[in-house]
Motif scaffolding. Structure first.
Motif, PDB file in Angstrom:
ATOM      1  N   GLN A  54      42.818  34.308  48.361  1.00 48.68           N
ATOM      2  CA  GLN A  54      43.006  33.044  47.638  1.00 48.68           C
ATOM      3  C   GLN A  54      43.732  33.268  46.316  1.00 48.68           C
ATOM      4  OE1 GLN A  54      39.096  31.306  47.186  1.00 48.68           O
ATOM      5  NE2 GLN A  54      38.732  31.278  49.398  1.00 48.68           N
ATOM      6  N   GLU A  55      43.341  34.307  45.597  1.00 49.35           N
ATOM      7  CA  GLU A  55      43.976  34.576  44.310  1.00 49.35           C
ATOM      8  C   GLU A  55      45.404  35.085  44.475  1.00 49.35           C
ATOM      9  OE1 GLU A  55      42.805  33.425  41.577  1.00 49.35           O
ATOM     10  OE2 GLU A  55      41.171  32.721  42.858  1.00 49.35           O
ATOM     11  N   LEU A  56      45.635  35.854  45.512  1.00 49.80           N
ATOM     12  CA  LEU A  56      47.003  36.308  45.762  1.00 49.80           C
ATOM     13  C   LEU A  56      47.911  35.149  46.152  1.00 49.80           C
ATOM     14  CD1 LEU A  56      46.265  39.648  47.625  1.00 49.80           C
ATOM     15  CD2 LEU A  56      47.439  39.391  45.429  1.00 49.80           C
ATOM     16  N   ALA A  57      47.363  34.175  46.870  1.00 59.43           N
ATOM     17  CA  ALA A  57      48.145  33.004  47.250  1.00 59.43           C
ATOM     18  C   ALA A  57      48.509  32.162  46.030  1.00 59.43           C
ATOM     19  CB  ALA A  57      47.369  32.158  48.257  1.00 59.43           C
ATOM     20  N   ARG A  58      47.637  32.207  44.999  1.00 60.39           N
ATOM     21  CA  ARG A  58      47.896  31.412  43.800  1.00 60.39           C
ATOM     22  C   ARG A  58      48.725  32.155  42.772  1.00 60.39           C
ATOM     23  NH1 ARG A  58      42.441  28.518  41.815  1.00 60.39           N
ATOM     24  NH2 ARG A  58      41.876  30.675  41.306  1.00 60.39           N
ATOM     25  N   ALA A  59      48.850  33.472  42.955  1.00 56.18           N
ATOM     26  CA  ALA A  59      49.554  34.283  41.951  1.00 56.18           C
ATOM     27  C   ALA A  59      51.057  33.986  41.941  1.00 56.18           C
ATOM     28  CB  ALA A  59      49.319  35.759  42.236  1.00 56.18           C
ATOM     29  N   LEU A  84      36.128  36.640  30.496  1.00 55.28           N
ATOM     30  CA  LEU A  84      35.697  35.942  31.712  1.00 55.28           C
ATOM     31  C   LEU A  84      36.635  34.789  32.019  1.00 55.28           C
ATOM     32  CD1 LEU A  84      31.800  35.915  31.358  1.00 55.28           C
ATOM     33  CD2 LEU A  84      33.202  37.334  32.863  1.00 55.28           C
ATOM     34  N   ASN A  85      37.042  34.058  31.002  1.00 58.01           N
ATOM     35  CA  ASN A  85      38.003  32.981  31.235  1.00 58.01           C
ATOM     36  C   ASN A  85      39.378  33.522  31.588  1.00 58.01           C
ATOM     37  OD1 ASN A  85      36.625  30.488  31.013  1.00 58.01           O
ATOM     38  ND2 ASN A  85      36.471  30.730  28.791  1.00 58.01           N
ATOM     39  N   ALA A  86      39.683  34.748  31.167  1.00 59.38           N
ATOM     40  CA  ALA A  86      40.967  35.367  31.524  1.00 59.38           C
ATOM     41  C   ALA A  86      40.953  35.912  32.947  1.00 59.38           C
ATOM     42  CB  ALA A  86      41.298  36.478  30.537  1.00 59.38           C
ATOM     43  N   SER A  87      39.771  36.108  33.525  1.00 58.43           N
ATOM     44  CA  SER A  87      39.682  36.563  34.916  1.00 58.43           C
ATOM     45  C   SER A  87      40.148  35.442  35.837  1.00 58.43           C
ATOM     46  CB  SER A  87      38.241  36.931  35.270  1.00 58.43           C
ATOM     47  OG  SER A  87      37.820  38.068  34.574  1.00 58.43           O
ATOM     48  N   ASP A  88      40.799  35.841  36.912  1.00 55.45           N
ATOM     49  CA  ASP A  88      41.253  34.830  37.862  1.00 55.45           C
ATOM     50  C   ASP A  88      40.091  34.238  38.654  1.00 55.45           C
ATOM     51  OD1 ASP A  88      44.388  35.014  37.763  1.00 55.45           O
ATOM     52  OD2 ASP A  88      43.620  37.067  37.669  1.00 55.45           O
ATOM     53  N   PRO A 106      46.125  39.911  40.029  1.00 53.84           N
ATOM     54  CA  PRO A 106      44.964  39.086  39.669  1.00 53.84           C
ATOM     55  C   PRO A 106      43.719  39.944  39.464  1.00 53.84           C
ATOM     56  CG  PRO A 106      46.112  38.196  41.592  1.00 53.84           C
ATOM     57  CD  PRO A 106      46.676  39.558  41.343  1.00 53.84           C
ATOM     58  N   THR A 107      42.802  39.429  38.645  1.00 54.05           N
ATOM     59  CA  THR A 107      41.543  40.115  38.373  1.00 54.05           C
ATOM     60  C   THR A 107      40.370  39.292  38.885  1.00 54.05           C
ATOM     61  OG1 THR A 107      42.427  41.128  36.359  1.00 54.05           O
ATOM     62  CG2 THR A 107      40.032  41.065  36.599  1.00 54.05           C
ATOM     63  N   VAL A 108      39.520  39.934  39.671  1.00 50.50           N
ATOM     64  CA  VAL A 108      38.253  39.347  40.095  1.00 50.50           C
ATOM     65  C   VAL A 108      37.147  40.087  39.364  1.00 50.50           C
ATOM     66  CG1 VAL A 108      36.659  38.974  42.028  1.00 50.50           C
ATOM     67  CG2 VAL A 108      39.136  38.689  42.359  1.00 50.50           C
ATOM     68  N   THR A 109      36.246  39.346  38.739  1.00 45.33           N
ATOM     69  CA  THR A 109      35.118  39.954  38.035  1.00 45.33           C
ATOM     70  C   THR A 109      33.822  39.617  38.762  1.00 45.33           C
ATOM     71  OG1 THR A 109      36.138  39.919  35.847  1.00 45.33           O
ATOM     72  CG2 THR A 109      33.732  39.929  35.921  1.00 45.33           C
ATOM     73  N   THR A 110      33.037  40.632  39.071  1.00 42.12           N
ATOM     74  CA  THR A 110      31.697  40.420  39.626  1.00 42.12           C
ATOM     75  C   THR A 110      30.677  40.800  38.565  1.00 42.12           C
ATOM     76  OG1 THR A 110      32.318  40.761  41.937  1.00 42.12           O
ATOM     77  CG2 THR A 110      30.019  41.166  41.359  1.00 42.12           C
ATOM     78  N   LEU A 111      29.831  39.827  38.232  1.00 41.45           N
ATOM     79  CA  LEU A 111      28.769  40.044  37.247  1.00 41.45           C
ATOM     80  C   LEU A 111      27.509  40.496  37.966  1.00 41.45           C
ATOM     81  CD1 LEU A 111      29.367  36.868  35.057  1.00 41.45           C
ATOM     82  CD2 LEU A 111      30.293  39.176  34.737  1.00 41.45           C
ATOM     83  N   HIS A 112      26.866  41.506  37.411  1.00 41.69           N
ATOM     84  CA  HIS A 112      25.701  42.098  38.069  1.00 41.69           C
ATOM     85  C   HIS A 112      24.392  41.896  37.315  1.00 41.69           C
ATOM     86  CE1 HIS A 112      27.703  44.290  41.396  1.00 41.69           C
ATOM     87  NE2 HIS A 112      28.736  44.262  40.576  1.00 41.69           N
ATOM     88  N   ASP A 146      47.429  45.243  44.398  1.00 41.78           N
ATOM     89  CA  ASP A 146      47.492  43.808  44.673  1.00 41.78           C
ATOM     90  C   ASP A 146      46.405  43.029  43.939  1.00 41.78           C
ATOM     91  OD1 ASP A 146      49.627  43.811  46.711  1.00 41.78           O
ATOM     92  OD2 ASP A 146      48.178  44.985  47.882  1.00 41.78           O
ATOM     93  N   ILE A 147      45.232  43.643  43.775  1.00 45.40           N
ATOM     94  CA  ILE A 147      44.101  42.941  43.170  1.00 45.40           C
ATOM     95  C   ILE A 147      43.242  43.948  42.408  1.00 45.40           C
ATOM     96  CG2 ILE A 147      42.410  43.158  45.040  1.00 45.40           C
ATOM     97  CD1 ILE A 147      43.013  39.748  43.722  1.00 45.40           C
ATOM     98  N   MET A 148      42.756  43.545  41.248  1.00 49.71           N
ATOM     99  CA  MET A 148      41.787  44.343  40.507  1.00 49.71           C
ATOM    100  C   MET A 148      40.415  43.678  40.646  1.00 49.71           C
ATOM    101  SD  MET A 148      43.630  45.448  36.923  1.00 49.71           S
ATOM    102  CE  MET A 148      44.138  43.802  36.426  1.00 49.71           C
ATOM    103  N   HIS A 149      39.411  44.470  40.945  1.00 51.67           N
ATOM    104  CA  HIS A 149      38.053  43.941  41.088  1.00 51.67           C
ATOM    105  C   HIS A 149      37.153  44.711  40.136  1.00 51.67           C
ATOM    106  CE1 HIS A 149      34.690  42.428  43.993  1.00 51.67           C
ATOM    107  NE2 HIS A 149      34.409  42.209  42.720  1.00 51.67           N
TER     108      HIS A 149
END
Length: 376
Positions: free
Chosen positions: A371-376, A144-148, A117-123, A90-93
């Motif tokens: 939120q991202e799944l609702a927008r997908a 980064l702009n391609a990430s949801d 959808p893709t969520v990116t966490t920057l560390h 459902d989601i890639m993180h």
């Protein structure tokens, strides 16, 4: 929102804040009933895949005579696409933009319209160092702009990211969290093999990369010994032989203890008196938070996102970066004053519980997923 998700967590397997956060997040999500698929080159350092909702999915780098080094990113992208298709993700993180967000972007191209959808966490270092390189910046900007959604673990990292890139979306700040595990040995049992008795014990846990500035750590500790008696325990998440010359150069062989490959870090934090860090940059510094959850104050340089974690002179002592005299003075202050350690440690634990709890952080990530799944 109700329902259980199939989540692909993409992370490094090595010792470091990003891998630890991703792993602990996976554990918490699994406990909540979600199915977690951890995609990495090998099982992450602290991954407990005995839970029925946690599934490790290995990605194997490819070696080829024409390549100077094994190719990680393209096989990783292919593996992500396979996992997404086979397990109805459902989601890639992605934790770390390079290579994980880049690989996720390629995987989405492979999957097509059905891609999650893709969520990116920057560390931190993926942006602060790789983002500053011209060889990487255009690609980072694109993926980064391609990430949801994009998140950062501190306000400082968010500001640094926005200064480097022109992003089309607002970055969410979601801090790290840490919940200690029960310890099986008490303070005396842990300290006995370390042969440090009741002498104040500082603890440093890291992967010993150059950015951790172990040279400054040792120099500050050496200067502290002119004012106090103490020991330094280094929990090494990498080969520690390369720092041994630095220890010998300062004649600290009898004052510094190295333990490598430690999985159960909690018993060492519980047995120590305070944490000690000397990094050139930290977007957050999970090691400080780990100590705080065990009621330990900290000594560190005032860099990056550390001031967002440490309340100066209340939960820890901060020194200007590179000032080893100030670092040594701060070390000696804690080593010489058990009441100060106790008072600051109590405030540190309270701050960790209130500001960096697993419940709050995991809920924040779940909110973004939904939120991202609702927008997908």
């Amino acid at each position: 929102m109700e329902g259980k998700l199939n989540i692909a967590l993409l992370c490094h397997p090595t010792v470091g804040g990003s891998g630890i956060l991703a792993t602990e997040l996976g554990h918490r999500l699994a406990e909540l009933g979600h199915s977690v698929y951890v995609v990495s080159e090998r099982p992450p350092f602290r991954l407990d895949d005995s839970h029925p909702n946690i599934h490790f999915c290995e990605s194997t780098p490819v070696e080829f005579p024409l390549f100077k080094s094994p190719d990680h990113t393209l096989p990783f992208a292919t593996r992500i696409a396979d996992v997404c298709r086979n397990h109805r993700i459902d989601i890639m993180h992605a934790h770390y933009a390079i290579p994980h967000t880049a690989a996720a972007w390629i995987a989405k191209e492979l999957i097509g319209e059905a891609s999650p959808p893709t969520v990116t966490t920057l560390h931190g270092t993926d942006i602060i160092y790789l983002g500053a390189k011209e060889e990487y910046r255009p690609l980072l900007q694109h993926v980064l702009n391609a990430s949801d959604r994009v998140t950062c673990v501190s306000k400082n990292l968010k500001e640094r990211t926005e200064a480097l890139f022109s992003l089309e979306q607002e970055i969410a700040v979601i801090p790290n969290f840490y919940e200690p595990k029960p310890v099986s040995r008490d303070r005396d049992q842990v300290r006995a093999p370390l042969d440090c008795g009741d002498i104040p014990l500082a603890i440093h846990a890291s992967n010993l990369r150059t950015i951790k500035r172990v040279d400054l750590l040792l120099e500050g500790f050496k200067r502290a010994l002119n004012q106090c008696d103490a020991r330094l325990l280094i929990l090494a998440g990498a080969d520690a032989t390369r720092i041994e010359p630095e220890i010998q150069k300062r004649d600290l062989q009898d004052k510094v203890i190295i333990e490598s490959g430690v999985y159960d870090v909690d018993e060492y934090y519980a047995a120590a008196d305070f944490t000690l860090f000397s990094s050139e940059y930290e977007s957050f510094c999970l090691g400080i938070l780990e100590g705080m959850r065990h009621g330990k104050p900290s000594v560190s340089f005032e860099v990056g996102g550390i001031p967002e974690v440490v309340e100066a002179n209340e939960t820890g002592l901060l020194a200007p970066f590179g000032d080893v005299d100030a670092l040594g003075k701060a070390i000696a202050s804690l080593a010489n004053d058990s009441e100060l350690r106790k008072r600051m440690g109590k405030k540190a634990e309270q701050r960790a519980r209130e500001q960096f709890s697993a419940e709050t952080v995991v809920d924040a990530y779940l909110d973004i997923y939904w939120q991202e799944l609702a927008r997908a």
